[in-house]
Scaffold this active site. Sequence first.
Site, short mmCIF file in Angstrom:
data_model
loop_
_atom_site.label_atom_id
_atom_site.label_comp_id
_atom_site.label_asym_id
_atom_site.label_seq_id
_atom_site.Cartn_x
_atom_site.Cartn_y
_atom_site.Cartn_z
N GLN A 1 77.44 0.74 11.01
CA GLN A 1 77.64 0.76 12.47
C GLN A 1 76.31 0.95 13.19
O GLN A 1 76.03 0.31 14.20
CB GLN A 1 78.60 1.88 12.86
N GLY B 1 79.45 17.45 12.32
CA GLY B 1 78.63 16.23 12.36
C GLY B 1 78.45 15.75 13.79
O GLY B 1 77.34 15.42 14.23
N HIS B 2 79.57 15.74 14.55
CA HIS B 2 79.48 15.36 15.97
C HIS B 2 78.61 16.37 16.73
O HIS B 2 77.81 15.99 17.58
CB HIS B 2 80.88 15.36 16.61
N GLY C 1 86.65 11.56 18.78
CA GLY C 1 87.30 12.86 18.91
C GLY C 1 87.55 13.51 17.56
O GLY C 1 86.99 13.08 16.55
N LYS D 1 75.48 8.65 8.77
CA LYS D 1 76.62 8.50 7.85
C LYS D 1 77.28 7.12 7.99
O LYS D 1 77.69 6.52 7.02
CB LYS D 1 77.67 9.58 8.11
N ASP D 2 77.35 6.65 9.23
CA ASP D 2 77.96 5.33 9.47
C ASP D 2 76.84 4.29 9.57
O ASP D 2 76.62 3.68 10.63
CB ASP D 2 78.82 5.39 10.73
N VAL E 1 75.34 15.12 8.24
CA VAL E 1 75.64 16.54 8.04
C VAL E 1 76.59 16.65 6.85
O VAL E 1 77.61 15.96 6.79
CB VAL E 1 76.28 17.16 9.30
N LEU F 1 86.63 16.52 16.79
CA LEU F 1 85.20 16.82 16.63
C LEU F 1 84.93 17.80 15.49
O LEU F 1 85.69 18.74 15.27
CB LEU F 1 84.65 17.38 17.95
P1 AMP Z 1 83.39 9.09 14.91
O1 AMP Z 1 84.04 10.05 15.84
O2 AMP Z 1 83.84 9.23 13.48
O3 AMP Z 1 83.42 7.66 15.40
O4 AMP Z 1 81.85 9.49 14.86
C1 AMP Z 1 81.10 9.62 16.04
C2 AMP Z 1 79.65 9.75 15.70
O5 AMP Z 1 79.45 10.89 14.87
C3 AMP Z 1 79.12 8.54 14.91
O6 AMP Z 1 77.81 8.22 15.38
C4 AMP Z 1 79.08 9.06 13.51
O7 AMP Z 1 78.11 8.42 12.70
C5 AMP Z 1 78.70 10.52 13.74
N1 AMP Z 1 79.05 11.33 12.58
C6 AMP Z 1 80.25 11.41 11.96
N2 AMP Z 1 80.17 12.21 10.87
C7 AMP Z 1 78.88 12.64 10.81
C8 AMP Z 1 78.16 13.47 9.90
N3 AMP Z 1 78.73 14.05 8.85
N4 AMP Z 1 76.85 13.68 10.15
C9 AMP Z 1 76.24 13.11 11.21
N5 AMP Z 1 76.87 12.31 12.10
C10 AMP Z 1 78.17 12.07 11.90
#
Ligand code: AMP
Length: 287
Positions: A153, A35-36, A30, A149-150, A176, A32
């Site tokens: 994971q 990137g999401h 969440g 980015k992760d 992103v 959001l």
């Molecule tokens: P999170 O909500 O932080 O767990 O992220 C959810 C998904 O969004 C994960 O697959 C992250 O790798 C992806 N994500 C987070 N930040 C970015 C970003 N800047 N660019 C691309 N994907 C992202």
Amino acid sequence: MRIITNLEEMTETARGWLSGGSVGFVPTKGHLHIGHLALIQAALQECEINVVSIFVDAVAPGSGEDPAAYPHYLAQDLQLLASTNVDVAFLPRAGDMYPPDFSTSIAPTGPLVERLEGASRLAYLRQFATGILKLFQLVRPDIAYFGQKDAQQVAIIHRIVRDLNIDINLRVLPTVRENNGLAVATSNAALSPMQRQAATVIHRALLAGKAVVENGETRPASIEKAMADMVATESAVKLDYAAVCRPDTFSEIDAAAPGTLLVIAAYVGMARLIDNILWTSDDRWLL
Ligand code: AMP
């Protein structure tokens, strides 16, 4: 857009989709951001039915993310999702996902969960692995979308899918970034404008690593030093690690070659930021 919070309802709904077209899935915590949204757009383009989950089972310790803060963004997140063509927002409740007598977890082993992010966060990465596996079981997607980015994971999820023979395709989307190179992240919200500016050194440091590689340097220690030296030019940024490793196993390498990941983790104020760039095995750079 349908909002599902009940696990049985998610299972029933996913069963109903079995012959209804390809199911895309974007798991998130969440809060959001763009990137999401990039992952969601990719899912919408490729799949007929799309699910976005919002579930915070754990946040990485010391990341600057506050688990208690996430619910505050829920209304805003749902509004954003409703403006896309996502079919289901899946919001499982923590108590349903992990009832008091919950006792079955998966425990990945090896460098993938023990080095770099895992050095201080092994328990978190294992909890993440169990959580993702549970979400996969509930949503039963054909394709799941993650962000580069992760990177660690992403590597863990690839390994889980391979080791446990899970019939899901994974898509990994590029990081992103803001125009100044800073990777968009939830933890950036904890940065002051000055810290935000300082944090851009992380991407510059990755590019400094790339530059020495392109000058013919292959020794990991030299590449890591080039990255660390660049981070050290910003006093507001405290390096946790700057490393080169294999992108699939996160193990150490003897010499940089195509198929090498450059990764950095650093503290900026209360936030812990991670970023990476990848020298792909077919000799391209994913920045
Ligand atoms: P999170 O909500 O932080 O767990 O992220 C959810 C998904 O969004 C994960 O697959 C992250 O790798 C992806 N994500 C987070 N930040 C970015 C970003 N800047 N660019 C691309 N994907 C992202």
